[in-house]
Design an enzyme around this catalytic site. Structure first.
Site, PDB file in Angstrom:
ATOM      1  N   ARG A  50     -11.642 -17.701  -8.068  1.00  0.00           N
ATOM      2  CA  ARG A  50     -12.275 -18.094  -6.890  1.00  0.00           C
ATOM      3  C   ARG A  50     -13.930 -18.303  -7.118  1.00  0.00           C
ATOM      4  NH1 ARG A  50     -10.306 -12.904  -3.411  1.00  0.00           N
ATOM      5  NH2 ARG A  50     -10.598 -11.951  -5.363  1.00  0.00           N
ATOM      6  N   MET A  92      -5.934  -9.357  -6.282  1.00  0.00           N
ATOM      7  CA  MET A  92      -4.588 -10.181  -6.233  1.00  0.00           C
ATOM      8  C   MET A  92      -4.999 -11.876  -5.941  1.00  0.00           C
ATOM      9  SD  MET A  92      -2.087  -7.327  -4.878  1.00  0.00           S
ATOM     10  CE  MET A  92      -0.804  -8.759  -4.255  1.00  0.00           C
ATOM     11  N   TYR A 134     -17.678  -9.125  -1.826  1.00  0.00           N
ATOM     12  CA  TYR A 134     -16.979  -8.038  -1.625  1.00  0.00           C
ATOM     13  C   TYR A 134     -17.467  -6.803  -2.502  1.00  0.00           C
ATOM     14  CZ  TYR A 134     -13.242 -10.306   0.760  1.00  0.00           C
ATOM     15  OH  TYR A 134     -12.381 -10.957   1.805  1.00  0.00           O
ATOM     16  N   ASP A 189       2.950   3.439  10.319  1.00  0.00           N
ATOM     17  CA  ASP A 189       1.534   3.441  10.505  1.00  0.00           C
ATOM     18  C   ASP A 189       1.331   4.712  11.543  1.00  0.00           C
ATOM     19  OD1 ASP A 189      -0.601   1.190  10.304  1.00  0.00           O
ATOM     20  OD2 ASP A 189      -0.854   2.434  12.294  1.00  0.00           O
ATOM     21  N   GLU A 246     -16.394  -6.428   3.217  1.00  0.00           N
ATOM     22  CA  GLU A 246     -15.364  -5.863   3.696  1.00  0.00           C
ATOM     23  C   GLU A 246     -15.665  -4.988   4.885  1.00  0.00           C
ATOM     24  OE1 GLU A 246     -17.027  -3.284   0.138  1.00  0.00           O
ATOM     25  OE2 GLU A 246     -16.616  -5.489   0.562  1.00  0.00           O
ATOM     26  N   ASP A 304      -8.236  -1.485  -4.559  1.00  0.00           N
ATOM     27  CA  ASP A 304      -9.906  -1.747  -4.707  1.00  0.00           C
ATOM     28  C   ASP A 304     -10.536  -0.472  -3.892  1.00  0.00           C
ATOM     29  OD1 ASP A 304      -9.060  -2.690  -2.187  1.00  0.00           O
ATOM     30  OD2 ASP A 304      -9.544  -4.756  -2.726  1.00  0.00           O
ATOM     31  N   HIS A 329     -16.724  -2.825  -2.349  1.00  0.00           N
ATOM     32  CA  HIS A 329     -15.671  -1.874  -2.163  1.00  0.00           C
ATOM     33  C   HIS A 329     -16.128  -0.676  -2.992  1.00  0.00           C
ATOM     34  CE1 HIS A 329     -12.234  -4.311  -0.345  1.00  0.00           C
ATOM     35  NE2 HIS A 329     -12.645  -5.080  -1.415  1.00  0.00           N
ATOM     36  N   VAL A 358      -3.107   0.662   3.052  1.00  0.00           N
ATOM     37  CA  VAL A 358      -3.721   1.329   3.857  1.00  0.00           C
ATOM     38  C   VAL A 358      -5.210   1.068   3.626  1.00  0.00           C
ATOM     39  CG1 VAL A 358      -4.517   3.750   4.422  1.00  0.00           C
ATOM     40  CG2 VAL A 358      -2.112   3.213   3.925  1.00  0.00           C
ATOM     41  N   LEU A 359      -5.945   1.027   4.678  1.00  0.00           N
ATOM     42  CA  LEU A 359      -7.521   0.758   4.779  1.00  0.00           C
ATOM     43  C   LEU A 359      -8.383   1.792   5.521  1.00  0.00           C
ATOM     44  CD1 LEU A 359      -9.633  -1.243   4.257  1.00  0.00           C
ATOM     45  CD2 LEU A 359      -9.207  -2.448   6.073  1.00  0.00           C
ATOM     46  N   ARG A 377      -0.111   0.149  17.712  1.00  0.00           N
ATOM     47  CA  ARG A 377       0.034  -0.829  16.764  1.00  0.00           C
ATOM     48  C   ARG A 377       1.667  -1.038  16.520  1.00  0.00           C
ATOM     49  NH1 ARG A 377      -1.927  -5.360  14.943  1.00  0.00           N
ATOM     50  NH2 ARG A 377      -1.169  -6.041  12.802  1.00  0.00           N
ATOM     51  N   VAL A 390      -1.756  -2.523  -2.728  1.00  0.00           N
ATOM     52  CA  VAL A 390      -2.967  -3.449  -2.324  1.00  0.00           C
ATOM     53  C   VAL A 390      -4.144  -2.682  -2.238  1.00  0.00           C
ATOM     54  CG1 VAL A 390      -3.558  -5.289  -0.819  1.00  0.00           C
ATOM     55  CG2 VAL A 390      -1.202  -4.743  -1.374  1.00  0.00           C
ATOM     56  N   LYS A 445     -16.401 -11.369  -5.925  1.00  0.00           N
ATOM     57  CA  LYS A 445     -16.246  -9.966  -6.244  1.00  0.00           C
ATOM     58  C   LYS A 445     -17.414  -9.212  -6.692  1.00  0.00           C
ATOM     59  CE  LYS A 445     -12.718  -8.065  -6.542  1.00  0.00           C
ATOM     60  NZ  LYS A 445     -12.045  -7.256  -5.380  1.00  0.00           N
TER      61      LYS A 445
END
Length: 377
Positions: free
Chosen positions: A15, A302, A94, A199, A119, A271, A96, A240-241, A204, A268, A75
């Site tokens: 990217r 990813m 980003y 969740d 993020e 990071d 993280h 999960v975030l 939600r 996922v 990144k």
């Protein structure tokens, strides 16, 4: 403002932080845009397209970093780039920070760099507009790569997610019902899998139950339910975030031992440290490893595997904020935009994002206090 776009150097990261439309928006407003040569090649964008809209093509990353007042990336900077960071430089990408090399945060603090993190740019309604497009890509890819890992040749148990008449379908568990989890569930349902989504937010879950018209089992996420669902699944997606903070470890190692050999987990959340205890970051060159017979896919970038989709999806959302920073300067841009203020993770040698400070052991200095201290000097 002088804005620099270096070529990404993370393994198989194709990217680029800015497309020609973004460069045109800046150059037409009188700003200078420096593009490292071949920065866009992986996304199918030749140097000539940037030159056509007034950007300068620069041969070396060192020159881009040394000349730019603001760096626009995809990144987080990695070790070879730490020394390139300039004192007081704005870096828009980003980060993280809670889930990557702590040395990056130390470097940002030492050099008093302004880390503007995609993020954590958060609107008043709680949404994360700069994270959403890549979450959509990663969520959809998670099922794609998970299905491949389930093939026997890749170490999996040899399950076809869709099944065939007379044979059971693959069972997929998605932990987290946000953007990643919803997109993963969409693709898994489309492939014909038996899908369970967990969740903690009952509102939600109600929404998702309506969206999927009963084709996805929605369950409240607690330790017992997670254990039962994971144990019975062929493919587990960690989605999960916690904005800016480390992901909670919801799948302990002991539970992995209870899964059938050849099962697959795709984390996922890697990071942000991962929500599966046995998770550790991998690369596109070596994407998987096996623990207790379970195949782990934990690639931290990813979307970099599908750069033509990812680059344009990302830059559609990042471009307006980059222009605002260039037009107003960082301080005035932050004062005028609360969402952008939430994106600032470090500034003038201070950690200004609370979750990052907490997870990494720094004093948290609220952004308006940090700006006030700078103004006072």
């Amino acid at each position: 403002m002088i804005v620099g776009v270096p070529k990404e150097i993370k393994t198989r990261e194709y990217r680029v932080g800015m497309v020609p439309a973004g460069a045109r928006a800046l150059t037409s407003a009188g700003h200078t845009v420096l593009i490292e040569t071949n920065a866009g090649a992986g996304s199918g964008i030749p140097d000539s397209e940037y030159q056509r809209v007034g950007a300068q093509i620069i041969k070396s990353a060192d020159e881009v970093w040394s000349r730019a007042e603001m760096i626009v990336k995809v990144k987080e900077p990695i070790a070879p780039e730490y020394e390139r960071i300039q004192n007081g430089q704005i870096i828009y990408t980003y980060f993280h920070l809670a889930g990557v090399d702590p040395e990056l945060t130390r470097t940002l603090v030492k050099k008093k760099a302004a880390a503007v993190a995609y993020e954590t740019l958060q609107l008043d309604d709680g949404s994360l507009p700069l994270l959403k497009p890549m979450s959509e890509v990663a969520g959809k890819m998670a099922i794609q790569v998970g299905a491949t890992c389930l093939e026997k040749a890749h170490g999996g148990k040899g399950i076809l997610l869709s099944g065939v008449p007379g044979v059971r379908r693959g069972r997929v568990a998605v932990i987290g019902g946000g953007v990643v989890g919803t997109c993963a569930a969409k693709v898994a349902v489309g492939m014909g899998a038996e899908v369970t989504l967990l969740d903690v937010n009952l509102e939600r879950l109600t929404y998702l139950d309506d969206v999927f018209l009963g084709r996805v089992a929605t369950l409240n996420s607690d330790s017992e339910t997670i254990a039962r669902t994971v144990r019975e699944s062929d493919l587990v997606i960690g989605a999960v975030l916690i904005p800016g903070g480390k992901a909670p470890k919801l799948v302990p190692e002991a539970l992995l031992k209870e899964m059938e050999p050849g099962s697959v987990v795709v984390d996922v959340a890697v990071d942000q440290g991962g929500c599966i205890e046995t998770c550790r970051p991998t690369t596109h060159d070596n994407p998987t490893y096996t623990v207790h017979g379970v195949v782990h896919y934990c690639v931290a970038n990813m979307p970099g595997a599908v750069p033509q989709t990812s680059t344009y999806a990302l830059t559609n959302t990042t471009r307006p904020y980059a222009r605002k920073i260039a037009e107003l300067g960082l301080v005035e841009a932050i004062k005028s935009d609360r969402a952008l203020a939430r994106a600032l993770n470090t500034y003038d040698g201070k950690v200004t994002y609370e979750a990052v400070a907490k997870d990494l052991g720094y004093e948290h200095v609220p952004i308006h206090d940090a700006l006030g201290a700078r103004a006072a000097r």
